[in-house]
Design a protein around this motif. Structure first.
Motif, mmCIF file in Angstrom:
data_model
loop_
_atom_site.group_PDB
_atom_site.id
_atom_site.type_symbol
_atom_site.label_atom_id
_atom_site.label_comp_id
_atom_site.label_asym_id
_atom_site.label_seq_id
_atom_site.Cartn_x
_atom_site.Cartn_y
_atom_site.Cartn_z
ATOM 1 N N GLU A 36 0.842 -1.207 0.000
ATOM 2 C CA GLU A 36 0.000 0.000 0.000
ATOM 3 C C GLU A 36 0.873 1.251 0.000
ATOM 4 O O GLU A 36 0.614 2.194 -0.741
ATOM 5 C CB GLU A 36 -0.909 0.005 1.230
ATOM 6 N N VAL A 37 1.919 1.222 0.832
ATOM 7 C CA VAL A 37 2.846 2.357 0.874
ATOM 8 C C VAL A 37 3.462 2.560 -0.509
ATOM 9 O O VAL A 37 3.530 3.677 -1.025
ATOM 10 C CB VAL A 37 3.951 2.114 1.929
ATOM 11 N N ARG A 38 3.870 1.453 -1.108
ATOM 12 C CA ARG A 38 4.506 1.534 -2.423
ATOM 13 C C ARG A 38 3.546 2.110 -3.462
ATOM 14 O O ARG A 38 3.922 2.945 -4.278
ATOM 15 C CB ARG A 38 4.942 0.124 -2.847
ATOM 16 N N SER A 39 2.280 1.665 -3.391
ATOM 17 C CA SER A 39 1.326 2.156 -4.390
ATOM 18 C C SER A 39 1.075 3.647 -4.202
ATOM 19 O O SER A 39 0.851 4.370 -5.175
ATOM 20 C CB SER A 39 0.024 1.358 -4.332
ATOM 21 N N VAL A 40 1.127 4.108 -2.946
ATOM 22 C CA VAL A 40 0.941 5.549 -2.702
ATOM 23 C C VAL A 40 2.162 6.321 -3.200
ATOM 24 O O VAL A 40 2.037 7.363 -3.850
ATOM 25 C CB VAL A 40 0.675 5.819 -1.202
#
Lengths: 215, 197
Positions: free
Chosen positions: A140-144
């Motif tokens: 999720e962090v990466r996608s943000v």
């Protein structure tokens, strides 16, 4: 609240193993055609470089390919290297630029393929499970992070994921440190806003899902 | 300190990138500003998600890329050596040719009037200037050396003479034109005095 600035050991500092020769000496020997000296430089920096590239491309094999390309370019451009400066930031600059160039080209290709594909192919299958549900926090962090514009994303990745200092990032990006600090603040602000929005959306969709199940 | 400046500093502070002095100044502002306090709380939370723990890397960092890099460097240097060898093979011949061209360029006389008088439509390589019969007249000899003999090869069959140009003498393979002295008003424009049919 942190009371002082991070005092990390510079990650791109001249690497000199105990009893070994420094980067500057190896660069000088490599410039005179000593392949072994260049091999030593590659072995010193490759893991760090692959890690940094991976933060941008998220693909092990691709990161290794880009690292190889980086070292080939570094070897070709050794004559252009200013020996009064540190080798590490110069090498990372070539690697990061190569990676960002690759991503830009890939983005253009994807845009073109989306444009040329029929719209019907892109409609999601309603019976298929939502792939977002399988993402863990790091994904999720990466996608943000991936939604942040490249100018800021590069600084955020190098500082907050890879731990380079702002002065090292300035050397890598070939910008003034004040510019990097401003971009870092802007990058964190953008991440913060996107992250909060993401959490709100996730919370909203979870609540809706729960209500559907209750009904 | 205004809130815009404070928020920039909060973002730096959250990642440990603000000096002690600036942190003290920021603390004083945040203590008095509830919006910036709220911003600081959000920023600290999102930075925790970003940094702790950092996303793991499923990377194979143990196998060195040096063998592949070394192999590609060897291939590159082989190609460079082959290129240099090819260049070295052609270099003497190219140098001799360049010297010959330079000698020809330096020793040949320029023929500016030919183009100036007869224009672009004539095959310049087939024109030679003859000796003028009188200093006032200009002669030019057109010689067909590639089209063979016979009436079809005669220049007059393919070129018409325009006002101000007279045919002086001709045979099957060459023609001399005599250009009489004319006043500036009588002279047609250079490019139309002889025209390809």
């Amino acid at each position: 609240m942190p009371s002082e600035t991070r005092n990390d050991k510079p990650l791109t500092a001249d690497v000199r193993p105990a009893g070994g020769v420094g980067d500057a000496r190896l660069v000088e020997e490599a410039r005179h055609g000593d392949r072994d000296a260049f091999g030593e430089l590659v072995k010193r920096y490759e893991q760090r470089l692959i890690r940094v590239i991976l933060r941008f491309v998220h693909d092990d094999e691709l990161a290794r390919d880009l690292a190889q390309e980086t070292f080939l370019r570094v070897f070709e451009r050794l004559d252009q290297f200013d020996p009064s400066r540190r080798f590490g930031p110069w090498m990372f600059r070539i690697g990061v630029n190569l990676t960002l160039d690759y991503l830009r080209k890939r983005k253009r290709r994807i845009r073109w393929s989306l444009f040329s594909d029929s719209a019907g192919d892109k409609l999601p299958d309603p019976s298929a499970p939502d792939p977002r549900e399988s993402l863990d926090t790091s994904q999720e962090v990466r996608s943000v992070i991936d939604r942040i514009p490249e100018t800021y994303r590069s600084v955020l990745v190098l500082r907050d994921l890879e731990g380079f200092s702002t002065s090292e990032i300035a050397a890598i990006m070939n910008r003034k440190e004040a510019t990097i600090r401003w971009r870092l603040a802007e990058a964190r602000d953008r991440f913060q806003k996107l992250w909060i929005r993401h959490l709100e959306q996730t919370a909203g969709s979870t609540a809706n899902h729960k209500m559907d199940n209750d009904v | 300190m205004n809130c815009t400046r404070a928020r920039t500093e909060i973002a730096l502070w959250a990642g440990g990138d603000l000096g002690d002095q600036e942190t003290g100044r920021l603390e004083r502002h945040v203590a008095l500003c509830p919006q910036c306090r709220e911003y600081r709380s959000r920023m600290a939370g999102s930075l925790r998600a970003l940094q702790n723990p950092p996303p793991p890397l499923d990377a194979n960092l143990h196998d060195s890329v040096w063998p592949q890099v070394a192999s590609r460097l060897s291939v590159q240097s082989q190609h460079e050596a082959q290129r240099a060898e090819r260049l070295n093979r052609w270099l003497p011949a190219a140098a001799v040719a360049a010297v010959c061209l330079a000698v020809i360029a330096l020793t040949s006389e320029p023929e500016p009037r030919q183009q100036d008088i007869y224009g672009q439509s004539l095959p310049a390589d087939r024109f030679t200037w003859g000796s003028p019969a009188s200093p006032d007249d200009t002669f030019v000899r057109w010689q067909e050396s590639t089209a063979g003999f016979g009436p079809a090869a005669r220049p007059a069959a393919r070129y018409e003479l325009l006002p101000g140009v007279r045919e002086w003498g001709q045979n099957s393979y060459s023609t001399d034109w005599r250009i009489p002295p004319l006043t500036a008003e009588e002279l047609p424009a250079p490019e139309v005095r002889l025209r390809q049919r």
